[in-house]
Design a protein around this motif. Structure first.
Motif, PDB file in Angstrom:
ATOM      1  N   PHE A   1       0.863  -1.183   0.000  1.00 57.85           N
ATOM      2  CA  PHE A   1       0.000   0.000   0.000  1.00 57.85           C
ATOM      3  C   PHE A   1       0.901   1.235   0.000  1.00 57.85           C
ATOM      4  O   PHE A   1       1.817   1.345   0.814  1.00 57.85           O
ATOM      5  CB  PHE A   1      -0.911   0.022   1.233  1.00 57.85           C
ATOM      6  CG  PHE A   1      -1.847   1.206   1.246  1.00 57.85           C
ATOM      7  CD1 PHE A   1      -3.029   1.170   0.520  1.00 57.85           C
ATOM      8  CD2 PHE A   1      -1.544   2.350   1.972  1.00 57.85           C
ATOM      9  CE1 PHE A   1      -3.890   2.261   0.513  1.00 57.85           C
ATOM     10  CE2 PHE A   1      -2.404   3.445   1.963  1.00 57.85           C
ATOM     11  CZ  PHE A   1      -3.579   3.402   1.238  1.00 57.85           C
ATOM     12  N   ILE A   2       0.647   2.171  -0.923  1.00 57.24           N
ATOM     13  CA  ILE A   2       1.433   3.403  -1.022  1.00 57.24           C
ATOM     14  C   ILE A   2       0.507   4.590  -0.805  1.00 57.24           C
ATOM     15  O   ILE A   2      -0.583   4.640  -1.362  1.00 57.24           O
ATOM     16  CB  ILE A   2       2.120   3.535  -2.399  1.00 57.24           C
ATOM     17  CG1 ILE A   2       3.058   2.345  -2.637  1.00 57.24           C
ATOM     18  CG2 ILE A   2       2.894   4.847  -2.502  1.00 57.24           C
ATOM     19  CD1 ILE A   2       3.730   2.350  -4.009  1.00 57.24           C
ATOM     20  N   SER A   3       0.961   5.544  -0.004  1.00 56.17           N
ATOM     21  CA  SER A   3       0.161   6.743   0.245  1.00 56.17           C
ATOM     22  C   SER A   3       0.962   8.001  -0.058  1.00 56.17           C
ATOM     23  O   SER A   3       2.026   8.217   0.518  1.00 56.17           O
ATOM     24  CB  SER A   3      -0.305   6.784   1.707  1.00 56.17           C
ATOM     25  OG  SER A   3      -0.925   8.031   1.996  1.00 56.17           O
ATOM     26  N   THR A   4       0.432   8.803  -0.982  1.00 61.98           N
ATOM     27  CA  THR A   4       1.056  10.089  -1.281  1.00 61.98           C
ATOM     28  C   THR A   4      -0.012  11.041  -1.804  1.00 61.98           C
ATOM     29  O   THR A   4      -1.164  10.655  -2.019  1.00 61.98           O
ATOM     30  CB  THR A   4       2.204   9.946  -2.285  1.00 61.98           C
ATOM     31  OG1 THR A   4       2.915  11.191  -2.362  1.00 61.98           O
ATOM     32  CG2 THR A   4       1.703   9.580  -3.668  1.00 61.98           C
ATOM     33  N   GLY A   5       0.361  12.298  -2.010  1.00 58.76           N
ATOM     34  CA  GLY A   5      -0.586  13.291  -2.496  1.00 58.76           C
ATOM     35  C   GLY A   5       0.101  14.375  -3.300  1.00 58.76           C
ATOM     36  O   GLY A   5       1.328  14.451  -3.352  1.00 58.76           O
ATOM     37  N   GLU A   6      -0.700  15.207  -3.936  1.00 57.70           N
ATOM     38  CA  GLU A   6      -0.257  16.318  -4.760  1.00 57.70           C
ATOM     39  C   GLU A   6       0.446  15.831  -6.032  1.00 57.70           C
ATOM     40  O   GLU A   6       0.712  14.639  -6.214  1.00 57.70           O
ATOM     41  CB  GLU A   6       0.620  17.295  -3.972  1.00 57.70           C
ATOM     42  CG  GLU A   6      -0.116  17.866  -2.743  1.00 57.70           C
ATOM     43  CD  GLU A   6       0.561  19.088  -2.170  1.00 57.70           C
ATOM     44  OE1 GLU A   6       0.134  20.188  -2.546  1.00 57.70           O
ATOM     45  OE2 GLU A   6       1.476  18.955  -1.351  1.00 57.70           O
TER      46      GLU A   6
ATOM     47  N   ASP B   1       2.611  12.186  -6.768  1.00 53.77           N
ATOM     48  CA  ASP B   1       2.176  11.264  -7.826  1.00 53.77           C
ATOM     49  C   ASP B   1       3.349  10.929  -8.744  1.00 53.77           C
ATOM     50  O   ASP B   1       3.544   9.767  -9.134  1.00 53.77           O
ATOM     51  CB  ASP B   1       1.034  11.911  -8.609  1.00 53.77           C
ATOM     52  CG  ASP B   1       0.438  10.998  -9.665  1.00 53.77           C
ATOM     53  OD1 ASP B   1       0.391   9.781  -9.444  1.00 53.77           O
ATOM     54  OD2 ASP B   1       0.026  11.511 -10.722  1.00 53.77           O
ATOM     55  N   LEU B   2       4.158  11.930  -9.079  1.00 59.81           N
ATOM     56  CA  LEU B   2       5.340  11.700  -9.921  1.00 59.81           C
ATOM     57  C   LEU B   2       6.332  10.775  -9.221  1.00 59.81           C
ATOM     58  O   LEU B   2       6.783   9.777  -9.797  1.00 59.81           O
ATOM     59  CB  LEU B   2       6.009  13.039 -10.249  1.00 59.81           C
ATOM     60  CG  LEU B   2       7.402  12.950 -10.878  1.00 59.81           C
ATOM     61  CD1 LEU B   2       7.344  12.254 -12.231  1.00 59.81           C
ATOM     62  CD2 LEU B   2       8.015  14.343 -11.019  1.00 59.81           C
ATOM     63  N   GLN B   3       6.676  11.102  -7.970  1.00 57.54           N
ATOM     64  CA  GLN B   3       7.662  10.285  -7.252  1.00 57.54           C
ATOM     65  C   GLN B   3       7.150   8.866  -7.035  1.00 57.54           C
ATOM     66  O   GLN B   3       7.905   7.895  -7.139  1.00 57.54           O
ATOM     67  CB  GLN B   3       8.011  10.924  -5.896  1.00 57.54           C
ATOM     68  CG  GLN B   3       8.451  12.372  -5.941  1.00 57.54           C
ATOM     69  CD  GLN B   3       9.710  12.612  -6.754  1.00 57.54           C
ATOM     70  OE1 GLN B   3      10.251  11.691  -7.364  1.00 57.54           O
ATOM     71  NE2 GLN B   3      10.153  13.844  -6.787  1.00 57.54           N
ATOM     72  N   GLY B   4       5.857   8.744  -6.751  1.00 57.33           N
ATOM     73  CA  GLY B   4       5.270   7.421  -6.577  1.00 57.33           C
ATOM     74  C   GLY B   4       5.349   6.592  -7.842  1.00 57.33           C
ATOM     75  O   GLY B   4       5.653   5.398  -7.810  1.00 57.33           O
TER      76      GLY B   4
ATOM     77  N   ILE C   1       4.885   8.397   1.138  1.00 55.06           N
ATOM     78  CA  ILE C   1       5.696   9.338   0.362  1.00 55.06           C
ATOM     79  C   ILE C   1       5.231  10.754   0.679  1.00 55.06           C
ATOM     80  O   ILE C   1       4.097  11.129   0.324  1.00 55.06           O
ATOM     81  CB  ILE C   1       5.599   9.070  -1.149  1.00 55.06           C
ATOM     82  CG1 ILE C   1       6.002   7.624  -1.484  1.00 55.06           C
ATOM     83  CG2 ILE C   1       6.472  10.051  -1.929  1.00 55.06           C
ATOM     84  CD1 ILE C   1       5.814   7.250  -2.946  1.00 55.06           C
ATOM     85  N   ASP C   2       6.067  11.532   1.373  1.00 57.38           N
ATOM     86  CA  ASP C   2       5.771  12.934   1.692  1.00 57.38           C
ATOM     87  C   ASP C   2       4.374  13.050   2.308  1.00 57.38           C
ATOM     88  O   ASP C   2       4.060  12.364   3.250  1.00 57.38           O
ATOM     89  CB  ASP C   2       5.946  13.781   0.427  1.00 57.38           C
ATOM     90  CG  ASP C   2       6.164  15.265   0.740  1.00 57.38           C
ATOM     91  OD1 ASP C   2       6.192  15.637   1.937  1.00 57.38           O
ATOM     92  OD2 ASP C   2       6.312  16.054  -0.195  1.00 57.38           O
ATOM     93  N   TYR C   3       3.522  14.003   1.858  1.00 53.63           N
ATOM     94  CA  TYR C   3       2.101  14.121   2.208  1.00 53.63           C
ATOM     95  C   TYR C   3       1.874  14.003   3.711  1.00 53.63           C
ATOM     96  O   TYR C   3       1.187  13.106   4.197  1.00 53.63           O
ATOM     97  CB  TYR C   3       1.339  13.029   1.455  1.00 53.63           C
ATOM     98  CG  TYR C   3      -0.108  13.364   1.147  1.00 53.63           C
ATOM     99  CD1 TYR C   3      -0.494  14.653   0.793  1.00 53.63           C
ATOM    100  CD2 TYR C   3      -1.079  12.378   1.169  1.00 53.63           C
ATOM    101  CE1 TYR C   3      -1.812  14.948   0.485  1.00 53.63           C
ATOM    102  CE2 TYR C   3      -2.399  12.650   0.865  1.00 53.63           C
ATOM    103  CZ  TYR C   3      -2.763  13.950   0.526  1.00 53.63           C
ATOM    104  OH  TYR C   3      -4.070  14.226   0.216  1.00 53.63           O
ATOM    105  N   MET C   4       2.440  14.941   4.444  1.00 57.39           N
ATOM    106  CA  MET C   4       2.596  14.809   5.886  1.00 57.39           C
ATOM    107  C   MET C   4       1.301  14.573   6.663  1.00 57.39           C
ATOM    108  O   MET C   4       1.211  13.640   7.459  1.00 57.39           O
ATOM    109  CB  MET C   4       3.304  16.043   6.443  1.00 57.39           C
ATOM    110  CG  MET C   4       3.516  15.981   7.952  1.00 57.39           C
ATOM    111  SD  MET C   4       4.733  17.197   8.438  1.00 57.39           S
ATOM    112  CE  MET C   4       4.431  17.293  10.179  1.00 57.39           C
ATOM    113  N   GLY C   5       0.270  15.410   6.458  1.00 63.49           N
ATOM    114  CA  GLY C   5      -0.951  15.301   7.258  1.00 63.49           C
ATOM    115  C   GLY C   5      -1.573  13.916   7.233  1.00 63.49           C
ATOM    116  O   GLY C   5      -1.654  13.240   8.268  1.00 63.49           O
TER     117      GLY C   5
END
Length: 387
Positions: A4-9, A13-16, A95-99
């Motif tokens: 499971f991968i979680s990221t945003g913005e 999305d690019l780094q993921g 990945i990033d997306y702190m909150g």
């Protein structure tokens, strides 16, 4: 193996997508099949992930600016946690997306402690942390932290993290960028024409705070250099209409492009850009740039009171070496006049341009060697191997 991968913005999305591509390649070589479910966007979907929630447009910078995104963020976080509860994966990658990722990481620690959590591109606590509270939370729920900046790695290691420095993934991404001549041929730019990239927004709020001053500056530059043409790569397709309207309103000789960001960067003589990952992409292609950023005045007042001027730089280009390589025009300094002045200096002063290129070369040494995404993927798959 289920990940499971979680990221945003847009940048997440690019780094993921880069990470997923590397993981799929290595897993296939090892005879493994990966099932990847993610919070992310279109790029991650194309790389092979099943998208549980599209988060590429959910994001903001600043306190007041984040208010419209609180409910969408909570909903997507709740959806992710419900999924994890019903379908415990073999591994979680944040990945990033702190909150949202703080919430997801804490949930994993409290409810699924046997599932390893990897944080790749950790929040920049090493730059703007007001206390060690969030750092301690990140270290507590993270089994492995993959750092992209040397200073980031040092900070988290000193605060108890299990850290590996892999380097910055943009080193890999820029390997297949076209050269200047090829990029100009693709875009139809004559060799002698001045091409200026404008990068006003990857978040909705930036259309309001940054686009007008950047376009005002472009209007003045156009009057001084009539042979200049502006190129605007879209970060989100939904931005096309407001940007097209602004081009007409300001009377700019400008072209909007979608899906050809690397070509625009490789072809450009100069860029006026918001602060963000894009600054590093431009630097890696040796494009001099002026970095601009503005937030709501109340947000800035609160931040200055709380942080007391502790943020040294906004642009990652400057943060890497902790010195001003590219001009940063932030808040009150972010005016069309100041942008124009800095732009003309970099466009017309050969010594100033050369100094920027020399400094870029120094910065590049701090971003690691090619193979970043493969190193990150290897670290992650090694943890899967222990499952």
């Amino acid at each position: 193996m289920r990940i499971f991968i979680s990221t945003g913005e847009v940048s997440g999305d690019l780094q993921g997508s880069l990470l997923i591509t590397a993981m799929q390649r290595q897993a296939a070589a090892a005879g493994w099949k990966l099932e990847i479910v993610a919070l992310g966007g279109e790029k991650m979907s194309k790389a092979g992930a099943t998208i549980l929630g599209n988060t590429s447009g959910i994001g903001s910078m600043g306190l007041l600016e984040s208010l419209p995104y609180i409910v969408p963020t909570l909903l997507v976080q709740r959806k992710a946690i419900a999924y994890l509860k019903q379908n415990p994966p073999d591994l979680v990658v944040l990945i990033d997306y702190m909150g949202p990722n703080l919430g997801i990481g804490t949930y994993m620690q409290n409810n699924l402690p046997d599932v390893s959590v990897v944080y790749y591109i950790a929040p920049q606590e090493w730059v703007w942390s007001m206390s060690l509270q969030n750092t301690s939370r990140i270290v507590a729920f993270t089994d492995k932290l993959l750092a992209i900046f040397p200073e980031e790695g040092r900070y988290y290691r000193e605060n108890g993290g299990n850290v590996s420095w892999v380097g910055h993934p943009l080193i890999d991404r820029m390997q297949d960028a076209p050269n200047r001549q090829a990029a100009r041929t693709t875009l139809g730019i004559a060799p002698e024409q001045i091409a200026i990239a404008l990068l006003p927004a990857s978040r909705q709020q930036e259309l309001k705070y940054l686009l007008p001053i950047i376009f005002q500056a472009a209007q003045t530059i156009q009057a001084k250099l009539p042979q200049a043409h502006f190129w605007i790569p879209l970060s989100l397709d939904s931005f096309r209409e407001p940007i097209a309207a602004a081009i007409q309103s300001y009377g700019l000789q400008a072209t909007i492009v979608s899906g050809q960001q690397k070509e625009v960067f490789a072809a450009a003589d100069f860029a006026i850009t918001k602060s963000g990952t894009v600054n590093l992409e431009l630097a890696l292609l040796n494009v001099p740039q002026v970095v601009v950023y503005r937030l709501n005045a109340l947000t800035v007042w609160i931040a200055r009171k709380l942080l007391k001027g502790s943020i040294p730089f906004a642009s990652p280009v400057n943060l890497v070496v902790m010195k001003e390589i590219v001009p940063e025009l932030l808040q009150e300094k972010a005016t069309a006049e100041n942008i124009t002045q800095a732009a003309m200096e970099l466009l017309l002063n050969p010594e100033r341009r050369q100094q920027t290129l020399t400094d870029y070369a120094q910065m590049r040494q701090c971003l690691g060697e090619v193979g970043v995404c493969d190193r990150a993927a290897q670290e992650i798959l090694q943890m899967l191997n222990k499952v």
